[in-house]
Structure formats: C-alpha cells, structure tokens
Design a protein around this motif. Structure first.
Motif, PDB file in Angstrom:
ATOM      1  N   ILE A   1      39.731  38.371  12.156  1.00  0.00           N
ATOM      2  CA  ILE A   1      41.104  38.840  11.879  1.00  0.00           C
ATOM      3  C   ILE A   1      42.043  38.151  12.863  1.00  0.00           C
ATOM      4  CG2 ILE A   1      40.615  41.022  13.138  1.00  0.00           C
ATOM      5  CD1 ILE A   1      42.956  40.974  10.128  1.00  0.00           C
ATOM      6  N   THR A   2      42.305  36.870  12.555  1.00  0.00           N
ATOM      7  CA  THR A   2      43.171  36.056  13.404  1.00  0.00           C
ATOM      8  C   THR A   2      44.224  35.378  12.528  1.00  0.00           C
ATOM      9  OG1 THR A   2      41.886  34.017  13.176  1.00  0.00           O
ATOM     10  CG2 THR A   2      41.203  35.540  14.920  1.00  0.00           C
ATOM     11  N   SER A   3      45.196  34.775  13.203  1.00  0.00           N
ATOM     12  CA  SER A   3      46.277  34.119  12.456  1.00  0.00           C
ATOM     13  C   SER A   3      46.150  32.597  12.520  1.00  0.00           C
ATOM     14  CB  SER A   3      47.626  34.564  13.033  1.00  0.00           C
ATOM     15  OG  SER A   3      47.621  34.419  14.443  1.00  0.00           O
TER      16      SER A   3
ATOM     17  N   THR B   1      42.247  39.501   1.139  1.00  0.00           N
ATOM     18  CA  THR B   1      43.568  38.849   1.152  1.00  0.00           C
ATOM     19  C   THR B   1      44.717  39.851   1.246  1.00  0.00           C
ATOM     20  OG1 THR B   1      43.753  38.874  -1.255  1.00  0.00           O
ATOM     21  CG2 THR B   1      42.654  36.972  -0.262  1.00  0.00           C
TER      22      THR B   1
HETATM   23  P1  NAD Z   1      48.298  39.478  16.203  1.00  0.00           P
HETATM   24  O1  NAD Z   1      49.404  38.524  16.485  1.00  0.00           O
HETATM   25  O2  NAD Z   1      48.343  40.829  16.816  1.00  0.00           O
HETATM   26  O3  NAD Z   1      46.902  38.803  16.620  1.00  0.00           O
HETATM   27  C1  NAD Z   1      46.631  37.464  16.275  1.00  0.00           C
HETATM   28  C2  NAD Z   1      45.175  37.140  16.539  1.00  0.00           C
HETATM   29  O4  NAD Z   1      44.949  35.772  16.175  1.00  0.00           O
HETATM   30  C3  NAD Z   1      44.781  37.243  18.018  1.00  0.00           C
HETATM   31  O5  NAD Z   1      43.431  37.638  18.100  1.00  0.00           O
HETATM   32  C4  NAD Z   1      44.968  35.815  18.520  1.00  0.00           C
HETATM   33  O6  NAD Z   1      44.216  35.528  19.672  1.00  0.00           O
HETATM   34  C5  NAD Z   1      44.443  35.058  17.305  1.00  0.00           C
HETATM   35  N1  NAD Z   1      44.908  33.674  17.254  1.00  0.00           N
HETATM   36  C6  NAD Z   1      46.184  33.240  17.365  1.00  0.00           C
HETATM   37  N2  NAD Z   1      46.210  31.887  17.297  1.00  0.00           N
HETATM   38  C7  NAD Z   1      44.930  31.472  17.148  1.00  0.00           C
HETATM   39  C8  NAD Z   1      44.309  30.201  17.004  1.00  0.00           C
HETATM   40  N3  NAD Z   1      45.018  29.084  17.010  1.00  0.00           N
HETATM   41  N4  NAD Z   1      42.978  30.170  16.848  1.00  0.00           N
HETATM   42  C9  NAD Z   1      42.246  31.302  16.809  1.00  0.00           C
HETATM   43  N5  NAD Z   1      42.774  32.536  16.946  1.00  0.00           N
HETATM   44  C10 NAD Z   1      44.106  32.617  17.107  1.00  0.00           C
HETATM   45  O7  NAD Z   1      48.222  39.554  14.623  1.00  0.00           O
HETATM   46  P2  NAD Z   1      47.608  40.713  13.708  1.00  0.00           P
HETATM   47  O8  NAD Z   1      48.710  41.638  13.321  1.00  0.00           O
HETATM   48  O9  NAD Z   1      46.386  41.250  14.330  1.00  0.00           O
HETATM   49  O10 NAD Z   1      47.233  39.891  12.386  1.00  0.00           O
HETATM   50  C11 NAD Z   1      46.143  38.984  12.377  1.00  0.00           C
HETATM   51  C12 NAD Z   1      46.094  38.263  11.048  1.00  0.00           C
HETATM   52  O11 NAD Z   1      45.822  39.191  10.004  1.00  0.00           O
HETATM   53  C13 NAD Z   1      47.396  37.569  10.646  1.00  0.00           C
HETATM   54  O12 NAD Z   1      47.066  36.292  10.119  1.00  0.00           O
HETATM   55  C14 NAD Z   1      47.966  38.457   9.570  1.00  0.00           C
HETATM   56  O13 NAD Z   1      48.796  37.759   8.666  1.00  0.00           O
HETATM   57  C15 NAD Z   1      46.674  38.931   8.909  1.00  0.00           C
HETATM   58  N6  NAD Z   1      46.781  40.154   8.093  1.00  0.00           N
HETATM   59  C16 NAD Z   1      46.035  40.211   6.962  1.00  0.00           C
HETATM   60  C17 NAD Z   1      46.080  41.333   6.149  1.00  0.00           C
HETATM   61  C18 NAD Z   1      45.238  41.400   4.908  1.00  0.00           C
HETATM   62  O14 NAD Z   1      45.434  42.318   4.093  1.00  0.00           O
HETATM   63  N7  NAD Z   1      44.276  40.536   4.746  1.00  0.00           N
HETATM   64  C19 NAD Z   1      46.896  42.430   6.509  1.00  0.00           C
HETATM   65  C20 NAD Z   1      47.615  42.359   7.713  1.00  0.00           C
HETATM   66  C21 NAD Z   1      47.548  41.216   8.501  1.00  0.00           C
END
Ligand code: NAD
Length: 321
Positions: free
Chosen positions: A197-199, A293
């Motif tokens: 769960i990363t961005s 997704t």
């Molecule tokens: P956040 O900003 O709190 O955390 C981001 C995470 O990604 C951290 O662990 C960070 O270390 C990591 N990260 C950032 N850049 C990175 C890189 N270059 N390589 C590897 N890791 C990296 O964000 P969040 O709110 O926890 O959201 C995380 C992701 O989940 C986002 O991409 C968001 O869009 C996605 N998301 C998906 C859903 C879904 O339904 N699938 C729902 C909500 C969020």
C-alpha cells in the motif's frame, strides 16, 4: 435527508460492518447485480487539486449514489486539514430523491482495508502465520489492523521506502499483540500474506521477493502509471481484482496486460470466489494476487451501512430537504 457527519463515523463504523458491506458488494458485482459508473477524475487547475466522482448502483443492496472528492495536496500545510477529502451521497433508487450525505474520509480507509481483508479471507492459505507489509503510510495502518483479524498471525514483517515511517505499523502490530520485525525486501519471502500500500510509480516488489503459496494484496495502485510489483510477478500468480475494467486500466494489472504478459481474461473477480463460481486458491504452492483498485460501490456499501448504524443510534441528522 439524513446527514452523518465525518466526526461521527469513528464512533459508528466498525471493521466488521465495513468487511460485511464490502464482501457483499463484491459478490453483487460478480453476479451482475451491481455495477460501477465510469470514474471522473480531473485536475481542476486550482490548489493543485484532483477532484472526481466514483458512483454506481447496487440492485441487490439498493444503494445508488456517488462519492465526490479527491486530493488537495496543500491542505495540511496551509490549513491543518487532511489532504484527501470526500463525501458520499446516497439516493433513493425508487424515486431519485437524495437520501443521505455521509462523511467519506474515514470510510475510504475502512473500505480499502476491508477489501484486502476480504481477499485474505478468501484467498490466503488457512495456515498463514507471517503477515508482510510494504508501506507504512496512512492507509497501511488501517490495512494491517484489519488483516490481522483474518488469520492467526504470529509475526508481522515490514519494509518501507521511507524506513522512518515503519513505527506507524509497528505500533499497530504491537497493539494487536503480534511481534514486529523490520526486514529488507529479500526478507519478504518469509511472509504468507503480503499487503502493498504505497504510492510508488516504480515497482519495488520483485517476483523473487514473493514465496510460493503467498497471497499478495496490491492496494496502492489506483491510477494510470502507478506500479508496486514487477509485472512479471503477475504471470506467475492467479490474479483477482475488485473490478476487471479498473484492474487492467488503472490497477496493478495495467502493466502486465499492457505488456502482453497476461491477458485481461486472466484477471478474475474476487466476487466470483465469494459466490463460489471461481475456485480461488487451488493449491498451497499457488501465489494469489488481489489487485484492489477501489470502486465506488465499496464507498456506497459502507456509507449505507453507517447510515443504518447512525439511525439506530439516533445520531443521524434529519434535514427537511
Ligand atoms: P501516504 O502518503 O500516507 O503513504 C505513502 C506510502 O508510499 C508510504 O509508505 C511511503 O513510504 C510510500 N512511498 C512513497 N514513495 C515511494 C516510492 N517512490 N517507492 C516506494 N514507496 C513509496 O499515502 P496513503 O494514504 O497511505 O496511500 C497509499 C496509496 O494507496 C496511494 O497510492 C493511494 O492513492 C492508494 N489508495 C488506494 C485505495 C484503493 O482503494 N485501492 C484507496 C486509498 C488510497
């Protein structure tokens, strides 16, 4: 119209209710009782914001509506507000009249965590003991808390691109009474279940980091261009998703399908496993991958559930509208 404000959601919504709502709507999608509308997502040219709508209709649960919201990157620094903002609107499918307006921020985290949990329930080995986390941001804490309820996990291992964030998930593991260990990505082969769960836009999890028999839930990739796992990994796994159309266009499978490593027909709905029309995992050596997704129907399902709870507990505001 009923209003359930954001501030009430934490007191009302439980992980169990979110799990049931999401499991139910995935099943309804697979049996074609529910469908998502095309997603709108726009860079509005103000405050660098991304704004959009995710909607759908669930005929089985009689939930019609949309989630409106997006990402305002300057909120926290400028205003002390969280950057992700959303609100769910529910309508009466019989009349089109608005039924409810519900705060969507916490619900988004709960429904996203419920999705990976539903995948773990249906696809992970029953004897899974080691939970692996890749990611330690806002969503990761919700993901881990929910996942630990699905199996008798004895250890959590975690890796994050920003290692200083790992205490966020260590705290959740400790609260659940499960020991935590920070590992290198090579150490992820110890995990029976992995949540990513990363961005990131460049894959960090390679095929060699995932052992046979693992279930991996890829939850971070929800936009064109994002990618958490090496595309080649998908060719060695049985791939499941919430919605195939999203998986192959904005989900993790966009890369493997785009480069011809797998076909769109190799991506299966998790709802089919819930409904018993797909066998799911068929051996202890199989790697299963859930490409979560995030669909509008998940938002409607948890919003409808929280409205019921708010009415029961007498905290829904009733406005003559
Ligand atoms: P956040 O900003 O709190 O955390 C981001 C995470 O990604 C951290 O662990 C960070 O270390 C990591 N990260 C950032 N850049 C990175 C890189 N270059 N390589 C590897 N890791 C990296 O964000 P969040 O709110 O926890 O959201 C995380 C992701 O989940 C986002 O991409 C968001 O869009 C996605 N998301 C998906 C859903 C879904 O339904 N699938 C729902 C909500 C969020």
């Amino acid at each position: 119209m009923l209003i359930v404000p954001e501030r009430e959601i934490a007191n009302l919504m439980t992980r169990e209710a979110a799990f049931d709502a999401v499991e139910g709507v995935f099943a309804a999608m697979a049996s074609k009782d529910a469908y998502n509308f095309p997603v709108i997502r726009e860079a509005i040219g103000h405050e660098d914001a991304l704004y959009g709508f995710k909607g759908g209709f669930d005929k089985a649960g009689m939930a019609l509506g949309l989630k409106a919201g997006g990402y305002w990157p300057n909120n926290l620094e400028k205003r002390g507000l969280i950057n992700h903002q959303s609100t769910v609107f529910l309508f009466d499918p019989d009349t089109g009249m608005v039924k409810a307006m519900v705060g969507g921020n916490l619900l988004t985290a709960l429904r996203t965590a419920a999705a990976s949990s539903v995948s773990i329930k249906h696809l992970a080995r029953k004897d899974a003991k080691v939970m692996g986390m890749v990611g330690a941001g806002h969503q990761a804490t919700f993901q881990l808390r929910a996942a630990l309820e699905q199996r008798q996990f004895e250890k959590v291992i975690g890796w994050n691109y920003h290692p200083e964030m790992l205490p966020n998930i260590e705290k959740i593991a400790n609260e659940a009474g499960v020991p935590f260990e920070a590992v290198e990505l090579e150490g992820m082969t110890e995990a029976d279940v992995v949540i990513s769960i990363t961005s990131t836009f460049a894959p960090t999890i390679m095929a060699k980091h995932i052992a046979p028999g693992t279930h991996i839930a890829c939850m971070g990739t929800d936009t064109k261009g994002k990618q958490e796992v090496e595309a080649a990994l998908l060719a060695h796994t049985t791939v499941f998703t919430d919605e195939v159309a999203q998986s192959i266009s904005i989900g993790e499978a966009q890369h493997a399908v785009g480069s011809g490593l797998i076909a769109a027909t190799d991506v299966h709905e998790l709802g089919a496993v819930i409904n018993g029309t797909h066998a799911g995992r068929t051996s202890d050596d199989e790697i299963t991958l859930f490409d979560g997704t995030g669909v509008g129907l998940q938002d409607l399902a948890v919003a409808a559930s929280v409205v019921d709870l708010a009415v029961k507990q007498g905290v829904a505001l009733d406005v003559d509208f």
